[in-house]
Design a protein around this motif. Structure first.
Motif, PDB file in Angstrom:
ATOM      1  N   PHE A 193       0.846  -1.193   0.000  1.00 21.05           N
ATOM      2  CA  PHE A 193       0.000   0.000   0.000  1.00 21.05           C
ATOM      3  C   PHE A 193       0.880   1.242   0.000  1.00 21.05           C
ATOM      4  CE2 PHE A 193      -2.560  -3.289   1.921  1.00 21.05           C
ATOM      5  CZ  PHE A 193      -3.846  -3.069   1.445  1.00 21.05           C
ATOM      6  N   HIS A 194       0.410   2.305  -0.679  1.00 24.14           N
ATOM      7  CA  HIS A 194       0.936   3.646  -0.458  1.00 24.14           C
ATOM      8  C   HIS A 194      -0.174   4.663  -0.727  1.00 24.14           C
ATOM      9  CE1 HIS A 194       2.626   3.990  -4.861  1.00 24.14           C
ATOM     10  NE2 HIS A 194       1.335   3.847  -4.824  1.00 24.14           N
ATOM     11  N   VAL A 195       0.009   5.859  -0.146  1.00 23.44           N
ATOM     12  CA  VAL A 195      -1.040   6.883  -0.131  1.00 23.44           C
ATOM     13  C   VAL A 195      -0.417   8.230  -0.433  1.00 23.44           C
ATOM     14  CG1 VAL A 195      -2.865   7.965   1.253  1.00 23.44           C
ATOM     15  CG2 VAL A 195      -2.284   5.554   1.641  1.00 23.44           C
ATOM     16  N   ARG A 196      -1.204   9.111  -1.110  1.00 25.14           N
ATOM     17  CA  ARG A 196      -0.835  10.518  -1.246  1.00 25.14           C
ATOM     18  C   ARG A 196      -2.082  11.366  -1.004  1.00 25.14           C
ATOM     19  NH1 ARG A 196       0.416  11.418  -7.726  1.00 25.14           N
ATOM     20  NH2 ARG A 196      -1.673  10.921  -8.519  1.00 25.14           N
ATOM     21  N   CYS A 197      -1.871  12.546  -0.431  1.00 23.16           N
ATOM     22  CA  CYS A 197      -2.991  13.400  -0.016  1.00 23.16           C
ATOM     23  C   CYS A 197      -2.796  14.822  -0.546  1.00 23.16           C
ATOM     24  CB  CYS A 197      -3.123  13.441   1.502  1.00 23.16           C
ATOM     25  SG  CYS A 197      -3.463  11.838   2.266  1.00 23.16           S
ATOM     26  N   ALA A 198      -3.879  15.576  -0.534  1.00 21.10           N
ATOM     27  CA  ALA A 198      -3.867  16.987  -0.919  1.00 21.10           C
ATOM     28  C   ALA A 198      -4.619  17.787   0.135  1.00 21.10           C
ATOM     29  CB  ALA A 198      -4.505  17.190  -2.286  1.00 21.10           C
ATOM     30  N   CYS A 199      -4.127  19.004   0.352  1.00 24.20           N
ATOM     31  CA  CYS A 199      -4.818  19.907   1.277  1.00 24.20           C
ATOM     32  C   CYS A 199      -5.809  20.767   0.484  1.00 24.20           C
ATOM     33  CB  CYS A 199      -3.807  20.779   2.013  1.00 24.20           C
ATOM     34  SG  CYS A 199      -2.635  19.833   3.022  1.00 24.20           S
ATOM     35  N   SER A 200      -6.509  21.665   1.179  1.00 23.55           N
ATOM     36  CA  SER A 200      -7.521  22.500   0.513  1.00 23.55           C
ATOM     37  C   SER A 200      -6.899  23.425  -0.519  1.00 23.55           C
ATOM     38  CB  SER A 200      -8.285  23.312   1.562  1.00 23.55           C
ATOM     39  OG  SER A 200      -7.375  24.111   2.327  1.00 23.55           O
ATOM     40  N   ILE A 201      -5.632  23.795  -0.341  1.00 24.36           N
ATOM     41  CA  ILE A 201      -4.913  24.639  -1.288  1.00 24.36           C
ATOM     42  C   ILE A 201      -3.634  23.913  -1.669  1.00 24.36           C
ATOM     43  CG2 ILE A 201      -3.752  26.851  -1.611  1.00 24.36           C
ATOM     44  CD1 ILE A 201      -5.602  28.072   0.429  1.00 24.36           C
ATOM     45  N   GLY A 202      -3.316  23.924  -2.929  1.00 25.25           N
ATOM     46  CA  GLY A 202      -2.052  23.378  -3.373  1.00 25.25           C
ATOM     47  C   GLY A 202      -2.182  22.077  -4.136  1.00 25.25           C
TER      48      GLY A 202
END
Length: 741
Positions: A193-202
């Protein structure tokens, strides 16, 4: 000329000219341009970082330039030699539009990438999230993003997973916030498994580190357990160690281990060790676990791995024992800093009881759990390959074991190996300065030789025993951690001329050497040094003085004098014994001969005859016989007619002129007859007495002879028997005997 040639060779070694192959044609246009403001766990950078592809071709001298064109300022650019560049904050507005592109150029032409336009406030890139695994069914993973730390709200995250060993990714849509559940996983199947995330900006973050997880089930397979006995593979000062199960066999998270220790006295104990803190009995790294428990008097061990659903089948191992001479194999090593290859020969005769071989390596001086690994192979395999970090000039001990079908472990052979030991060719042949004295001045004049590693000096060197022309030298071998290579031999010398090469035993810790052809009574200083491939090590010295040899003439004189004294003592003893035996020691015969009384007491009278003139006479008289009192006996001849007269007639005192005895009766009657008997019969009687006959035998024989004589001579001995006892008849001397004496 030799110096010039040496400098020329040195210039070749030190100067490195890079001549890349010429490439034709213009460079490839850059692609995948991406610009962002990188963030860590607490803040984001104010500068803009841009990356692109592909990687620069090392065979093409290509330069890159990153260009930007803001809408409200002039165009700018920055050059780079690789596939990344930075636009610093002073060259753009914080909330403005920016257009960027990359241009690659070489001597054959140039190429541009596609332009990319963005708002400088919208390119924040958070760090990748951190995954936390949940060992439960179904499979669940959780993660933590850093949007809150950046004062930003959380958007969605993207999850990817695949079956380990399969290169096909299974991609899921966005929409996951902090957790993801995999439904219906295959049992004992490992997923990545691997994961990537994003914030509200960027922008979205980079992918996180991949993590492995499998569906929970009782583990399968067995633990690979072994003994870490340090540099003494056949000793009992060992530590139990095993390799952690792969996830495909663990079928979940291993929560502990069950270990049984079987002792020589047929007892055993059970140890349940947990992988959770505190780990007082168990210590694990990424690949191995070690049991912190004494194995003294332990004969064998078994171990099992536990998860929340069960345990593996137990694995057994016995304590190693020394092997027989015919079982010893020769190990061949081939080492570098990245891998180790071990080979050996199969026995000439097939070993039907042999199950498998075990090959291990141990870094000398390494702490527990480091620099140690092993592998088990079948009984027909003769090659083993290890991957690891084998540092230069560091000794590694490689050992070979055999395991029989009855689980008996036997140590067969061990050898020391190095990944790099230096080069004598470079250090002593190519460089002229190396031909001078090998001392501290050498390192000052040749600083490029400092990386060659020679052994240290022996820790102990002394004279064990000293003679007049020889000495036995004793030294301790250089410790393995300070050898910096295999010790090929030792050099022992007196000065610079008399140098001896002594072979080094790889298994011996102490060595001896006898130095001969020395001079008596001289002071000497001897040095010793160890040799490996890099050259000689530092010297260790000792001093001694040979013994003084004694003068040969003086020694011969002392030997002759000693022989003379011994001869004199022997002659004196012989003389004394001769005198004692022949003159003053007649009692010696008495001690060693049979103790039969002498009827004639002849020795007494002979002794009394010479006691006045001989000073030894008193000594020679037997102790048990008192000094005799000699009385003079008057011998009166009696006529035969008087003997034939009647008792009345013979009782007349006129017929008797001899002296009376103690009882008033004359004892001289019949002396003539006794004298005759002494003359006629003394020969036979004395022969018997000197023949040492028994007293009882002499009495019987004398009595029979007297009876016969009385019959022939008509002589009655009844009257004599009235006054004379048997002892006096046989042991008192007769008148004739007295006269003979």
């Amino acid at each position: 000329m030799a110096t010039l040639r040496g400098r020329w060779v040195l210039s070749i070694l030190l100067v490195h000219v890079q001549t890349p192959l010429a490439a034709t044609g213009p460079p490839a246009p850059p692609s995948d341009l991406e610009c962002f403001k990188p963030c860590d766990e607490k803040s984001c950078s104010a500068d803009i970082h841009c990356i692109w592809g592909p990687e620069p071709d090392p065979q093409r001298n290509t330069s890159y330039s990153l260009h930007w064109e803001p809408t409200n300022s002039e165009q700018g650019y920055v050059t780079s030699l690789n596939n990344s560049a930075v636009i610093y904050r002073e060259h753009f507005l914080n909330h403005g539009q920016l257009r960027v592109w990359v241009e690659a150029q070489n001597k054959h032409g140039s190429a541009k990438s596609e332009g990319k336009e963005f708002n400088t406030a919208d390119i924040i890139k958070p760090p990748p999230p951190i995954i936390a695994l949940k060992p439960q069914e179904p499979l669940v993973i959780e993660w933590h993003s850093f949007c809150a730390e950046l004062d930003l709200s959380m958007e969605t995250c993207e999850v990817q997973y695949w079956v380990k060993g399969n290169q096909v990714w299974l991609k899921h849509e966005d929409g996951y916030l902090h957790t993801y559940t995999l439904d219906n996983p295959l049992p004992c199947t490992v997923y990545e498994f691997h994961v990537r995330c994003a914030c509200s900006i960027g922008l979205k973050s980079n992918w996180s580190t991949s993590h492995s997880l499998s569906a929970a089930k009782a583990p399968k397979g067995k633990l690979d357990i072994w003994m870490d006995c340090g540099l003494f593979p056949a000793s009992f000062n060992c530590t139990l160690t095993w390799k952690m199960l792969p996830l495909s066999q663990a079928c979940g998270v291993i929560v502990g281990y069950e270990v049984k220790l079987f002792y020589n006295n047929s007892t055993w104990i059970l140890l349940n060790v947990s992988t959770a803190e505190p780990r007082d009995l168990l210590w694990c790294n990424e690949t191995q676990c070690h049991l912190n428990h004494s194995l003294k008097n332990v004969s064998s061990v078994s171990a099992s791995a536990l998860n929340s659903h069960g345990a593996t089948a137990p694995s057994h191992v016995a304590m190693p024992t020394p092997g027989k001479d015919e079982d010893v194999k020769t190990l061949n090593l081939k080492m570098n800093e990245a891998n180790l290859t071990v080979t050996w020969d199969l026995p000439s005769k097939p070993l039907y009881k042999l199950k498998e071989y075990v090959v291990q390596y141990k870094q000398v001086g390494s702490p527990l759990g480091k620099g140690f690994d092993w592998v088990k192979v079948t009984n027909s395999q003769t090659t083993v390959f290890f991957e690891g970090q084998f540092n230069k000039y560091t000794p590694f001990q490689v050992s070979l074991f055999s395991i029989s079908h009855s689980m008996t472990v036997r140590h067969l052979s061990s050898v020391i190996g190095y990944s790099h030991e230096g080069s004598t060719y470079l250090s002593w042949a190519l460089f002229p300065c190396a031909k001078s004295e090998r001392s501290s001045l050498l390192k000052l004049s040749c600083p490029f030789l400092n990386h060659f590693s020679v052994p240290s000096s022996p820790p102990s060197f002394q004279a064990l025993s000293i003679g007049d022309t020889w000495v036995t030298l004793f030294w301790s071998a250089v410790p393995l951690s300070k050898q910096n290579g295999v010790i090929q031999y030792y050099q022992i010398g007196l000065g610079k001329e008399n140098v001896n090469n002594v072979s080094a035993s790889p298994k011996s810790q102490n060595e001896t050497f006898k130095l001969k052809h020395l001079s008596p009574g001289q002071d000497y200083e001897v040095w010793i040094r160890a040799m490996n491939k890099a050259g000689p090590g530092a010297n260790a010295t000792t001093t001694f003085k040979t013994q003084q040899r004694e003068n040969d003439d003086y020694l011969i004189l002392k030997l002759l004098l000693l022989m003379f004294v011994v001869i004199c003592l022997v002659l004196f003893c012989l003389t004394f014994l001769y005198v004692a035996l022949n003159k003053m020691c007649p009692w010696v015969a008495y001690l060693f001969n049979e103790k039969v009384p002498d009827p004639r007491n002849s020795h007494i009278f002979r002794g009394m005859k010479h006691q006045i003139n001989d000073p030894f006479a008193l000594i020679c008289i037997p102790i048990h016989e008192p000094l005799p009192n000699i009385s003079v006996l008057e011998v009166v001849k009696i006529l035969p007619d008087a003997l034939r007269s009647t008792p009345k007639e013979t009782s007349d005192q006129d017929e008797f002129t001899g002296p009376l005895g103690r009882d008033g009766i004359s004892r001289m009657n019949g002396q003539d007859e006794q004298s005759k008997d002494a003359v006629t019969g003394e020969g036979g009687r004395t022969d018997r007495r000197y023949g040492r006959e028994e007293y009882s035998k002499m009495v019987d024989s004398d009595e029979e002879r007297d009876r016969e004589k009385d019959k022939d001579d008509c002589w009655s001995s009844s009257e004599e028997d009235q006054f004379t006892s048997g002892y006096e008849k046989h042991f008192m001397p007769t008148a004739l005997e007295v006269l003979e004496v």
